[in-house]
Design an enzyme around this catalytic site. Structure first.
Site, PDB file in Angstrom:
ATOM      1  N   CYS A 191      19.709   7.744 -90.160  1.00 18.10           N
ATOM      2  CA  CYS A 191      18.417   7.731 -91.529  1.00 18.10           C
ATOM      3  C   CYS A 191      19.671   9.290 -92.535  1.00 18.10           C
ATOM      4  CB  CYS A 191      17.541   7.970 -90.920  1.00 18.10           C
ATOM      5  SG  CYS A 191      16.033   9.132 -92.265  1.00 18.10           S
ATOM      6  N   GLU A 194       9.244  16.470 -84.615  1.00 17.00           N
ATOM      7  CA  GLU A 194       8.921  15.422 -85.851  1.00 17.00           C
ATOM      8  C   GLU A 194       6.882  14.826 -85.742  1.00 17.00           C
ATOM      9  OE1 GLU A 194      10.919  12.699 -87.337  1.00 17.00           O
ATOM     10  OE2 GLU A 194      10.787  13.300 -89.419  1.00 17.00           O
TER      11      GLU A 194
HETATM   12  P1  ADP Z   1      15.018  16.044 -83.929  1.00 21.11           P
HETATM   13  O1  ADP Z   1      14.945  17.857 -83.551  1.00 21.11           O
HETATM   14  O2  ADP Z   1      16.257  15.303 -82.942  1.00 21.11           O
HETATM   15  O3  ADP Z   1      14.933  15.647 -85.197  1.00 21.11           O
HETATM   16  P2  ADP Z   1      12.599  15.646 -82.790  1.00 21.11           P
HETATM   17  O4  ADP Z   1      11.998  16.460 -84.243  1.00 21.11           O
HETATM   18  O5  ADP Z   1      11.356  15.540 -82.298  1.00 21.11           O
HETATM   19  O6  ADP Z   1      13.611  15.828 -83.473  1.00 21.11           O
HETATM   20  O7  ADP Z   1      12.393  17.495 -81.657  1.00 21.11           O
HETATM   21  C1  ADP Z   1      12.745  16.980 -80.311  1.00 21.11           C
HETATM   22  C2  ADP Z   1      12.615  18.134 -79.196  1.00 21.11           C
HETATM   23  O8  ADP Z   1      13.741  18.922 -79.767  1.00 21.11           O
HETATM   24  C3  ADP Z   1      11.024  18.093 -78.906  1.00 21.11           C
HETATM   25  O9  ADP Z   1      10.634  18.098 -77.785  1.00 21.11           O
HETATM   26  C4  ADP Z   1      10.586  19.496 -79.934  1.00 21.11           C
HETATM   27  O10 ADP Z   1      10.108  19.963 -79.148  1.00 21.11           O
HETATM   28  C5  ADP Z   1      11.806  20.287 -78.827  1.00 21.11           C
HETATM   29  N1  ADP Z   1      12.268  21.152 -79.872  1.00 21.11           N
HETATM   30  C6  ADP Z   1      13.285  21.168 -81.813  1.00 21.11           C
HETATM   31  N2  ADP Z   1      13.373  22.717 -82.042  1.00 21.11           N
HETATM   32  C7  ADP Z   1      12.991  23.674 -80.785  1.00 21.11           C
HETATM   33  C8  ADP Z   1      12.954  24.498 -80.108  1.00 21.11           C
HETATM   34  N3  ADP Z   1      13.764  25.510 -81.661  1.00 21.11           N
HETATM   35  N4  ADP Z   1      13.272  25.285 -79.334  1.00 21.11           N
HETATM   36  C9  ADP Z   1      12.636  24.251 -77.992  1.00 21.11           C
HETATM   37  N5  ADP Z   1      12.090  23.365 -78.091  1.00 21.11           N
HETATM   38  C10 ADP Z   1      12.346  22.743 -79.903  1.00 21.11           C
HETATM   39  N1  ILO Z   2      11.884   7.219 -91.357  1.00 16.53           N
HETATM   40  C1  ILO Z   2      10.723   7.962 -91.649  1.00 16.53           C
HETATM   41  C2  ILO Z   2      11.550   9.154 -90.454  1.00 16.53           C
HETATM   42  C3  ILO Z   2      12.740   9.765 -91.631  1.00 16.53           C
HETATM   43  C4  ILO Z   2      12.546  11.203 -91.488  1.00 16.53           C
HETATM   44  N2  ILO Z   2      12.907  12.122 -90.091  1.00 16.53           N
HETATM   45  C5  ILO Z   2      13.600  11.540 -88.619  1.00 16.53           C
HETATM   46  C6  ILO Z   2      15.186  10.924 -89.595  1.00 16.53           C
HETATM   47  N3  ILO Z   2      13.665  11.283 -87.662  1.00 16.53           N
HETATM   48  C7  ILO Z   2      10.581   8.084 -92.484  1.00 16.53           C
HETATM   49  O1  ILO Z   2      11.148   7.570 -93.661  1.00 16.53           O
HETATM   50  O2  ILO Z   2       9.175   8.663 -92.985  1.00 16.53           O
END
Ligand code: ADP
Ligand code: ILO
Length: 338
Positions: free
Chosen positions: A252, A295
């Site tokens: 991405c 997210e």
């Molecule tokens: P990414 O961080 O890989 O972009 P996500 O936002 O989906 O993807 O987060 C992935 C996982 O990490 C989720 O379960 C989220 O709750 C957890 N997470 C993110 N930040 C923290 C944090 N500071 N402490 C605990 N868990 C976290």
């Molecule tokens: N393709 C999705 C998510 C973008 C950002 N998030 C990622 C990298 N996990 C969109 O265009 O909204």
């Protein structure tokens, strides 16, 4: 539900761009039609494109360049520079009183040079990437030593607990699904983690590797140092897709550059009463706001996931310093709220 199509893809896929990219195919057979698949299927996409390989960023540049510029403010002549030196961090802790920050997590995305990225990788190559990554991780010792758990064959209760405890990715992201990144699920996917689950590696999700360091509390220097050490070790064995212009190359475009998201789970119950305002303040501080399950999730009990927004054209250490300053400001504002 119908959404207004507002993605960067929609904005920048002009007739001229379509004409330029007609018939263009990357070495892994990826085309502009493949790149836009997710955004076309999901009208609420914010970006709407994925790269199928390293070469997508050069061969499909007429579409990717303006999207990258609008998202990151990074122009075609701008360069990226990595810096994972923990000594450059401005503080040890994101919350010296230890009352607001629940946990700290930093992750980076990586893809191996020479393979397709998740939207274009073949089944065989996905398996090969898994094998190579797991072999490299087997060499890790001390606090980084751990075990690899393939998703295939993992019992549902274990999988659900790992997701609920914030250690494992969810399945079925519709954006990735439409982009072709979930093909052959769950084959070739899995999670490696150390005994204390402070060091983790996701294999073959949105990126081939997501290298993660996390722990309870706010000691960001410890989290960053662990991550930096692990990246260094992996880099000795694996060659990652990288360019001086775009940094680490991710599926991405939002993750280009550092491919790093440094986040805290922080208690902001008062500021959280007006989420639109919280998001406006965070934006000023160059931070993003997510819910506690990652997210596209909601806050629970006034706890928010706050992270660096910019990933490209800024070093890892600089991005963490922005988080240190920004979280400090948010905590101060929370204290002042009635
Ligand atoms: P990414 O961080 O890989 O972009 P996500 O936002 O989906 O993807 O987060 C992935 C996982 O990490 C989720 O379960 C989220 O709750 C957890 N997470 C993110 N930040 C923290 C944090 N500071 N402490 C605990 N868990 C976290
Ligand atoms: N393709 C999705 C998510 C973008 C950002 N998030 C990622 C990298 N996990 C969109 O265009 O909204």
């Amino acid at each position: 539900m119908s959404h207004e199509h507002k993605s960067l893809m929609k904005k920048h896929l002009t007739e001229e761009v379509k004409k330029k990219l007609k018939g263009v195919k990357t070495p892994h057979g990826f085309t502009v039609e493949d790149a836009i698949r997710s955004g076309v299927a999901n009208e609420d996409s914010s970006v709407g494109v994925y790269a199928g390989d390293e070469e997508s960023y050069t061969l499909l540049a007429p579409l990717f360049d303006p999207i990258i510029f609008e998202y990151h403010g990074h122009g075609v002549n701008d360069m990226h520079r990595a810096d994972l030196d923990a000594a450059k961090l401005e503080a040890d802790s994101l919350d010296p009183d230890g009352t607001y920050v629940v946990s700290t997590r930093i992750r980076v995305g990586r893809n191996l040079r020479g393979y397709g990225f998740a939207p274009a990788i073949t089944r065989e190559h996905r398996r090969e990437v898994e094998r190579r990554v797991v072999e490299s991780l087997r060499e890790f010792d001390g606090d980084l030593a751990g075990t690899y758990y393939p998703l295939e064959g993992m019992d549902e209760a274990t999988r659900m607990k790992l997701v609920a405890d914030h250690f494992l990715f969810k399945k079925g992201d519709r954006f990735l699904e439409a982009g072709g990144a979930n093909r052959d699920w769950p084959e070739g996917r899995g999670i490696f983690h150390s005994a204390d689950k402070r060091f983790l590696v996701w294999v073959n999700e949105e990126d081939e590797l997501r290298i993660i360091s996390m722990q309870e509390g706010a000691n960001v220097r410890e989290v960053f140092s662990r991550l930096s050490r692990a990246i260094d070790m992996l880099q000795r064995q694996l060659q990652f897709a990288y360019s001086d212009h775009l940094g680490y190359l991710s599926s991405c475009p939002t993750n280009l550059g550092t491919a790093m998201r440094a986040s805290v789970h922080v208690k902001l119950p008062k500021l959280g009463k007006d989420e639109a305002r919280l998001k406006r303040i965070a934006k000023e501080l160059k931070l993003s706001v997510r819910g506690v399950d990652g997210e596209h999730s909601e806050s629970k009990g006034g706890v928010y996931d706050i992270s660096n927004k910019q990933r490209l054209g800024i070093s890892e250490a600089e991005a963490v310093n922005l988080l240190i300053r920004g979280v400090g400001t948010l905590i101060m504002l929370e204290k002042c709220e009635a």
